[in-house]
Design a protein around this motif. Structure first.
Motif, short mmCIF file in Angstrom:
data_model
loop_
_atom_site.label_atom_id
_atom_site.label_comp_id
_atom_site.label_asym_id
_atom_site.label_seq_id
_atom_site.Cartn_x
_atom_site.Cartn_y
_atom_site.Cartn_z
N VAL A 43 2.40 12.21 11.86
CA VAL A 43 2.72 10.93 10.98
C VAL A 43 2.92 9.73 12.94
O VAL A 43 2.99 9.99 13.24
CB VAL A 43 4.08 10.47 10.09
CG1 VAL A 43 3.87 9.75 9.60
CG2 VAL A 43 4.31 11.85 9.27
N GLY A 44 1.56 9.32 12.52
CA GLY A 44 0.94 7.92 13.00
C GLY A 44 1.06 8.94 14.71
O GLY A 44 0.00 10.07 14.51
N ALA A 368 -0.70 8.79 2.62
CA ALA A 368 0.11 7.48 2.00
C ALA A 368 1.08 7.44 0.80
O ALA A 368 0.63 8.04 0.20
CB ALA A 368 -0.99 6.74 2.43
N PRO A 369 1.66 6.54 0.58
CA PRO A 369 2.55 6.51 -0.69
C PRO A 369 1.30 6.06 -1.55
O PRO A 369 0.73 5.36 -1.10
CB PRO A 369 3.40 5.29 -0.37
CG PRO A 369 3.56 5.53 1.18
CD PRO A 369 2.56 5.67 1.49
N MET A 370 2.27 5.94 -2.89
CA MET A 370 1.24 4.63 -3.74
C MET A 370 2.06 4.89 -5.26
O MET A 370 2.93 5.58 -5.57
CB MET A 370 0.67 6.07 -4.28
CG MET A 370 -0.71 5.37 -5.76
SD MET A 370 -2.00 4.54 -5.40
CE MET A 370 -3.26 5.32 -4.84
N ALA A 380 7.44 4.31 -6.91
CA ALA A 380 6.58 4.48 -5.54
C ALA A 380 6.63 5.84 -5.37
O ALA A 380 7.78 6.83 -5.31
CB ALA A 380 7.21 3.96 -4.38
N VAL A 381 5.52 6.21 -4.99
CA VAL A 381 5.09 8.08 -4.79
C VAL A 381 4.35 8.39 -3.53
O VAL A 381 3.93 7.47 -2.69
CB VAL A 381 4.42 8.73 -5.84
CG1 VAL A 381 4.15 10.38 -5.19
CG2 VAL A 381 4.25 8.62 -6.92
N PRO A 382 5.78 8.56 -2.92
CA PRO A 382 5.73 8.94 -1.54
C PRO A 382 4.75 10.11 -0.72
O PRO A 382 3.48 10.77 -1.49
CB PRO A 382 6.69 9.71 -0.48
CG PRO A 382 7.11 10.61 -1.28
CD PRO A 382 6.54 9.53 -3.18
N ALA A 383 4.06 9.54 0.54
CA ALA A 383 3.28 10.70 0.84
C ALA A 383 3.71 12.12 1.15
O ALA A 383 4.57 12.16 0.96
CB ALA A 383 2.82 10.42 2.50
N ARG A 384 3.15 13.00 0.57
CA ARG A 384 3.61 14.61 0.05
C ARG A 384 2.92 15.47 1.57
O ARG A 384 1.22 15.11 1.68
CB ARG A 384 3.97 14.78 -0.77
CG ARG A 384 4.15 14.20 -1.48
CD ARG A 384 4.70 14.33 -3.35
NE ARG A 384 5.68 13.75 -3.71
CZ ARG A 384 5.57 13.29 -5.61
NH1 ARG A 384 4.58 13.67 -6.03
NH2 ARG A 384 6.80 12.82 -5.89
N VAL A 404 6.96 12.39 2.31
CA VAL A 404 7.08 12.16 3.69
C VAL A 404 7.31 10.84 3.81
O VAL A 404 6.53 10.12 3.62
CB VAL A 404 5.55 12.49 4.52
CG1 VAL A 404 5.17 12.22 5.84
CG2 VAL A 404 5.40 14.27 3.96
N ALA A 405 8.37 10.85 4.73
CA ALA A 405 8.25 8.63 5.47
C ALA A 405 6.90 8.46 6.22
O ALA A 405 7.60 8.76 6.88
CB ALA A 405 9.70 8.57 5.50
N THR A 406 6.52 7.59 5.27
CA THR A 406 5.63 7.41 6.43
C THR A 406 5.14 6.20 6.99
O THR A 406 4.86 5.62 7.99
CB THR A 406 3.49 7.71 6.14
OG1 THR A 406 3.99 6.84 4.28
CG2 THR A 406 3.74 8.94 5.95
N GLU A 407 5.83 5.21 6.01
CA GLU A 407 6.08 3.61 6.78
C GLU A 407 4.95 2.81 7.06
O GLU A 407 3.97 3.12 6.06
CB GLU A 407 6.59 3.67 8.21
CG GLU A 407 8.43 4.07 8.58
CD GLU A 407 9.28 3.64 9.43
OE1 GLU A 407 8.69 3.35 10.74
OE2 GLU A 407 10.31 4.34 9.56
#
Length: 423
Positions: A43-44, A368-370, A380-384, A404-407
């Protein structure tokens, strides 16, 4: 993701003379059979390590390392426990100037990562990189401006000198993958091109077949059906025993199969198939991404990404499309692919996926989220990370997802590496 056979380890031949100015590598022992798997994802600029339990189909977070900038791509050495990674702070809207190639030692017992030598500066953002099949060189592809570089691997796995390349090397428009072919004497460079947009005409795509000798690339052949128009290749993978090359076409939602015969690639595909489960319902921004052939050669997997959004109640929500893994059975005599499954990833914009060391699990990573509309509500569906069991015929069975928390970052890359048996 990457060619999994390289991840699990191949035999490395004994070293010969010095390679293109590189130090002569010491002979490497045959790679130990992998009994465990480590999963790595970013992530980054944070590269995280997970322990994989193939029996339970679970992922357990174990540790992190930081890179000089956001990870772009990574690839393991075929026999030594080293992971190579490119990083950059440049993006579609970020004019960054920090680009590096790093070597990370993999602990053979735990899979933990540790820096091996200092990061090596690169000339631009690298969108793809790989390691040759004998483990002597790192191959790096640059999209904008189009370019390639080849870097020596020292005897201890550190990154050595860059190998000079011919000045007149033709690269096409927007190179997106560079990969050594079986036998390690040829390299394929995949250049995607661009769709027509905003009054600008289409940029054609092309497959470049290059001779690979002592780290030096020289042109052999360029393949661009219809002049490369309507041909937008993104990634490819090789059959483990037959001369077939499977190519995902990002701009056409298509899987093409070419034949590689010695130093010639077929000028047209042997077979072309839609990568989609519903090819008659293509939505905007519907694009395939990664492609991987199962190590036994029976099936090939392709990821599909539906990215389009539309406004709803002041928010951009998913417009529709396929976010799936397509599974194609490969005919053992002809190489013809037949779609046998299109399975939902329960995520959006899957960019990379990989098989574990036992080929019993497949894990897919969305970036990323969607926001997704459910009636009058928006979720809000997070990255996974999406986990699947691989069944006996190659089909997939969904098990679970990990959020996954991507911010403001992306889960841009994910891969799995086999760890040797250590007593």
């Amino acid at each position: 993701m990457t060619d999994r056979r390289a991840m699990l380890g191949a035999l490395v031949g004994a070293a010969g003379a010095s390679l293109a100015g590189c130090a002569s590598p010491s002979p490497a022992a045959p790679a130990a059979a992998a009994t465990k798997t480590a999963l790595y994802r970013n992530v980054g600029d944070v590269l995280e390590h997970f322990e994989v339990d193939a029996d339970a189909a679970t992922l357990t977070r174990r540790g992190v390392v930081r890179l000089p900038a956001g990870l772009q791509y990574a690839w393991p050495h075929p026999s030594r426990q080293v992971l190579y990674a490119t990083s950059s702070n440049r993006g579609s809207d970020l004019p960054g100037e920090v680009h590096h190639l790093s070597a990370l030692r993999i602990d053979p017992v735990t899979g933990a990562l540790q820096a091996l030598g200092a990061p090596v500066p690169l000339k631009a953002r690298s969108i793809h990189m790989s390691v040759d099949r004998e483990g002597h060189f790192v191959l790096v592809a640059y999209s904008e401006p189009a370019g390639v570089s080849v870097h020596c691997i020292e005897a201890d796995g550190r990154i050595g000198d860059e190998v000079a390349q011919p000045a007149a090397l033709q690269l096409g428009i927007y190179p997106h993958q560079i990969l050594a072919a079986p036998g390690n004497r040829k390299v394929l460079l995949v250049s995607r091109g661009h769709n027509a947009h905003g009054g600008k005409p289409e940029d054609p795509g092309v497959l470049h077949l290059l001779r690979f000798e002592n780290g030096v690339l020289t042109p052999l052949q360029s393949v661009a059906p219809n002049g490369g128009y309507g041909f937008g290749p993104r990634h490819l993978d090789f059959h483990p025993t037959q001369p077939w090359v499977f190519v995902s076409l990002e701009r056409q939602n298509r899987l093409d199969v070419f034949q590689l015969d010695g130093e010639r690639l077929s000028s047209a595909p042997l077979f072309s198939r839609s990568t989609l489960g519903q090819p008659d319902q293509v939505r905007p921004r519907q694009l395939p991404s990664a492609i991987h052939v199962h190590p036994n050669g029976s099936v090939v997997y392709v990821a599909n990404r539906g990215l389009a959004t539309e406004p709803f109640n002041g928010r951009n929500v998913f417009q529709g499309g396929e976010n799936t893994i397509s599974v194609f059975a490969i005919h053992p005599r002809t190489g013809e692919p037949t779609l046998i499954q299109s399975i939902d990833t329960r995520a959006y914009h899957v960019r990379t996926f990989a098989l574990d060391a036992s080929s019993r699990l497949l894990v897919a990573a969305s970036i990323a989220p969607m926001n997704v509309r459910e009636g009058d509500r928006v979720t809000a569906v997070p990255a996974r990370l999406s986990v699947f069991r691989v069944l006996a015929d190659g089909r997939l069975e969904f098990v679970r997802t990990y959020g996954v928390a991507t911010e403001k970052n992306f889960q841009w890359w994910m891969g799995m590496v086999g760890l040797p048996a250590v007593t």
